[in-house]
Design a protein around this motif. Structure first.
Motif, PDB file in Angstrom:
ATOM      1  N   MET A   1       0.899  -1.250  -0.123  1.00  0.00           N
ATOM      2  CA  MET A   1       0.057   0.164   0.091  1.00  0.00           C
ATOM      3  C   MET A   1       0.921   1.305  -0.096  1.00  0.00           C
ATOM      4  SD  MET A   1      -2.782   1.245   2.748  1.00  0.00           S
ATOM      5  CE  MET A   1      -2.005   1.783   3.964  1.00  0.00           C
ATOM      6  N   SER A   2       0.517   2.185  -0.806  1.00  0.00           N
ATOM      7  CA  SER A   2       1.474   3.542  -0.967  1.00  0.00           C
ATOM      8  C   SER A   2       0.912   4.338   0.589  1.00  0.00           C
ATOM      9  CB  SER A   2       0.830   4.313  -2.169  1.00  0.00           C
ATOM     10  OG  SER A   2       1.279   3.402  -3.281  1.00  0.00           O
ATOM     11  N   LYS A   3       2.156   4.886   0.772  1.00  0.00           N
ATOM     12  CA  LYS A   3       1.962   5.833   1.939  1.00  0.00           C
ATOM     13  C   LYS A   3       1.117   6.952   1.567  1.00  0.00           C
ATOM     14  CE  LYS A   3       6.508   7.931   2.008  1.00  0.00           C
ATOM     15  NZ  LYS A   3       7.810   8.311   2.669  1.00  0.00           N
ATOM     16  N   LEU A   4       0.748   7.776   2.842  1.00  0.00           N
ATOM     17  CA  LEU A   4       0.071   9.026   2.635  1.00  0.00           C
ATOM     18  C   LEU A   4       0.894  10.256   3.486  1.00  0.00           C
ATOM     19  CD1 LEU A   4      -2.376  10.695   1.878  1.00  0.00           C
ATOM     20  CD2 LEU A   4      -3.423  10.139   4.088  1.00  0.00           C
ATOM     21  N   ILE A   5       1.213  10.989   2.723  1.00  0.00           N
ATOM     22  CA  ILE A   5       1.989  12.214   3.168  1.00  0.00           C
ATOM     23  C   ILE A   5       1.099  13.276   3.398  1.00  0.00           C
ATOM     24  CG2 ILE A   5       4.058  13.717   2.840  1.00  0.00           C
ATOM     25  CD1 ILE A   5       5.329  11.399   1.104  1.00  0.00           C
ATOM     26  N   LEU A   6       0.939  14.091   4.310  1.00  0.00           N
ATOM     27  CA  LEU A   6       0.544  15.286   4.724  1.00  0.00           C
ATOM     28  C   LEU A   6       1.543  16.364   4.538  1.00  0.00           C
ATOM     29  CD1 LEU A   6      -2.224  16.959   5.514  1.00  0.00           C
ATOM     30  CD2 LEU A   6      -1.411  16.588   7.968  1.00  0.00           C
ATOM     31  N   ALA A   7       1.093  17.294   3.325  1.00  0.00           N
ATOM     32  CA  ALA A   7       2.099  18.476   3.089  1.00  0.00           C
ATOM     33  C   ALA A   7       1.559  19.854   4.160  1.00  0.00           C
ATOM     34  CB  ALA A   7       2.182  18.742   1.675  1.00  0.00           C
ATOM     35  N   SER A   8       1.373  19.614   5.294  1.00  0.00           N
ATOM     36  CA  SER A   8       1.192  20.476   6.061  1.00  0.00           C
ATOM     37  C   SER A   8       1.710  20.441   7.434  1.00  0.00           C
ATOM     38  CB  SER A   8      -0.309  20.529   6.275  1.00  0.00           C
ATOM     39  OG  SER A   8      -0.863  21.446   7.284  1.00  0.00           O
ATOM     40  N   ALA A   9       2.148  21.302   8.199  1.00  0.00           N
ATOM     41  CA  ALA A   9       2.626  21.532   9.507  1.00  0.00           C
ATOM     42  C   ALA A   9       1.358  21.705  10.493  1.00  0.00           C
ATOM     43  CB  ALA A   9       3.771  22.224   9.936  1.00  0.00           C
ATOM     44  N   SER A  10       0.155  21.649  10.077  1.00  0.00           N
ATOM     45  CA  SER A  10      -0.972  21.959  10.699  1.00  0.00           C
ATOM     46  C   SER A  10      -1.327  20.953  11.848  1.00  0.00           C
ATOM     47  CB  SER A  10      -2.161  22.675  10.022  1.00  0.00           C
ATOM     48  OG  SER A  10      -3.079  22.749  10.755  1.00  0.00           O
ATOM     49  N   ARG A  13      -4.827  19.861  11.128  1.00  0.00           N
ATOM     50  CA  ARG A  13      -5.217  19.093   9.900  1.00  0.00           C
ATOM     51  C   ARG A  13      -5.050  17.615  10.547  1.00  0.00           C
ATOM     52  NH1 ARG A  13      -2.769  23.758   6.364  1.00  0.00           N
ATOM     53  NH2 ARG A  13      -4.785  24.798   5.996  1.00  0.00           N
ATOM     54  N   LEU A  14      -3.941  17.496  11.199  1.00  0.00           N
ATOM     55  CA  LEU A  14      -3.610  16.261  11.717  1.00  0.00           C
ATOM     56  C   LEU A  14      -4.818  15.748  12.531  1.00  0.00           C
ATOM     57  CD1 LEU A  14      -0.051  15.982  12.632  1.00  0.00           C
ATOM     58  CD2 LEU A  14      -1.100  14.526  10.885  1.00  0.00           C
ATOM     59  N   GLU A  15      -5.151  16.244  13.557  1.00  0.00           N
ATOM     60  CA  GLU A  15      -6.512  15.943  14.353  1.00  0.00           C
ATOM     61  C   GLU A  15      -7.750  15.851  13.537  1.00  0.00           C
ATOM     62  OE1 GLU A  15      -6.854  19.276  17.110  1.00  0.00           O
ATOM     63  OE2 GLU A  15      -4.667  19.013  17.992  1.00  0.00           O
ATOM     64  N   LEU A  16      -8.186  16.653  12.603  1.00  0.00           N
ATOM     65  CA  LEU A  16      -9.109  16.385  11.771  1.00  0.00           C
ATOM     66  C   LEU A  16      -8.983  15.172  11.067  1.00  0.00           C
ATOM     67  CD1 LEU A  16      -9.532  20.011  10.203  1.00  0.00           C
ATOM     68  CD2 LEU A  16     -11.295  18.769  11.776  1.00  0.00           C
ATOM     69  N   LEU A  17      -8.065  14.719  10.401  1.00  0.00           N
ATOM     70  CA  LEU A  17      -7.738  13.429   9.935  1.00  0.00           C
ATOM     71  C   LEU A  17      -7.913  12.342  10.549  1.00  0.00           C
ATOM     72  CD1 LEU A  17      -4.662  14.208   7.414  1.00  0.00           C
ATOM     73  CD2 LEU A  17      -7.230  13.630   6.614  1.00  0.00           C
ATOM     74  N   ALA A  18      -7.459  12.445  11.725  1.00  0.00           N
ATOM     75  CA  ALA A  18      -7.714  11.171  12.888  1.00  0.00           C
ATOM     76  C   ALA A  18      -9.073  11.114  13.368  1.00  0.00           C
ATOM     77  CB  ALA A  18      -6.782  11.866  14.083  1.00  0.00           C
ATOM     78  N   GLN A  19     -10.042  12.219  13.245  1.00  0.00           N
ATOM     79  CA  GLN A  19     -11.394  12.032  13.159  1.00  0.00           C
ATOM     80  C   GLN A  19     -11.951  11.068  12.304  1.00  0.00           C
ATOM     81  OE1 GLN A  19     -13.370  15.826  13.159  1.00  0.00           O
ATOM     82  NE2 GLN A  19     -12.636  16.625  14.953  1.00  0.00           N
ATOM     83  N   ILE A  20     -11.387  11.067  11.261  1.00  0.00           N
ATOM     84  CA  ILE A  20     -12.093  10.025  10.253  1.00  0.00           C
ATOM     85  C   ILE A  20     -11.018   8.868  10.103  1.00  0.00           C
ATOM     86  CG2 ILE A  20     -13.510  11.827   8.948  1.00  0.00           C
ATOM     87  CD1 ILE A  20     -11.461  11.858   6.905  1.00  0.00           C
ATOM     88  N   GLY A  21     -10.422   8.642  11.004  1.00  0.00           N
ATOM     89  CA  GLY A  21      -9.521   7.279  10.895  1.00  0.00           C
ATOM     90  C   GLY A  21      -8.345   7.359  10.128  1.00  0.00           C
ATOM     91  N   ILE A  22      -7.805   8.647   9.631  1.00  0.00           N
ATOM     92  CA  ILE A  22      -6.690   8.764   8.681  1.00  0.00           C
ATOM     93  C   ILE A  22      -5.566   9.440   9.607  1.00  0.00           C
ATOM     94  CG2 ILE A  22      -5.787   9.901   6.806  1.00  0.00           C
ATOM     95  CD1 ILE A  22      -8.703   9.779   5.705  1.00  0.00           C
ATOM     96  N   VAL A  23      -4.611   8.428   9.740  1.00  0.00           N
ATOM     97  CA  VAL A  23      -3.225   8.855  10.145  1.00  0.00           C
ATOM     98  C   VAL A  23      -2.262   8.831   9.139  1.00  0.00           C
ATOM     99  CG1 VAL A  23      -1.645   8.640  11.866  1.00  0.00           C
ATOM    100  CG2 VAL A  23      -3.737   7.631  12.436  1.00  0.00           C
TER     101      VAL A  23
END
Length: 193
Positions: A1-10, A13-23
């Motif tokens: 599976m390809s990895k997911l990179i978040l291009a943001s230091a916010s 945004r990390l907390e929001l993604l975690a809300q929908i199960g994405i890390v």
């Protein structure tokens, strides 16, 4: 599976993604010039910055999903960036006082095969009229620092919000509905929560 990179230091945004199960597998903020171009609309600015951030990070991370976003607060045709100091924060908040404004969220996802999808999400926010005491109390906290328009809807500024039309998570920093759709549409395995 390809990895997911978040291009943001916010962290938001990390907390929001975690809300929908994405890390994300990696956080790699893009170092780009965020200066608006001459006569660039706030909507266009949000989209361009998200796309440039995603492309900058994808350039050195082939084979990964790269997700980038940018938030622009607009009062009329004027983009309100991150206030540079308390004086500018007060100026922004005074401008927003008693008015309706728009929050544009630019989102860009680049898939491992290079396919790119972008969206702009618009949310309308109406502030109640703010008095000097409201502004003084709010500016005592550092919450305005690093925030588009000098406020965080999820914090103390929640008391300023009279009405909202559109995506709440967009105002926080990332429209979860749009991100979920983009990820699923380009084949990222989103877990059901």
């Amino acid at each position: 599976m390809s990895k997911l990179i978040l291009a943001s230091a916010s962290p938001r945004r990390l907390e929001l993604l975690a809300q929908i199960g994405i890390v994300p597998d990696q956080v790699a903020p893009a170092d780009i010039d965020e200066t608006p171009a001459a006569d660039e609309s706030p909507r266009r600015l949000a989209l361009r910055l998200a796309e440039e951030k995603a492309r900058a990070v994808a350039k050195s991370n082939g084979g990964a999903f790269v997700l980038a976003a940018d938030t622009v607060v607009a009062c009329g045709t004027r983009a309100l960036g991150k206030a540079s100091d308390e004086r500018e924060a007060r100026k922004f908040l005074t401008l927003l006082s008693g008015r309706r404004h728009r929050v544009y969220g630019g989102v860009c996802l680049i898939a491992p095969d290079g396919t790119e999808r972008s969206r702009v999400i618009e949310t309308q926010v109406k502030f109640r009229t703010l008095g000097t005491e409201d502004l003084d109390r709010y500016l005592l906290h550092d919450e305005w620092k690093g925030k588009a328009g000098a406020y965080a809807i999820q914090g103390h500024a929640a008391t300023f919000i009279k009405a909202i039309s559109g995506s709440y998570s967009n105002v926080v920093g990332l429209s979860l509905c749009e991100v979920d759709g983009l990820l699923r549409g380009l084949g990222y395995p989103v877990k059901e929560v």
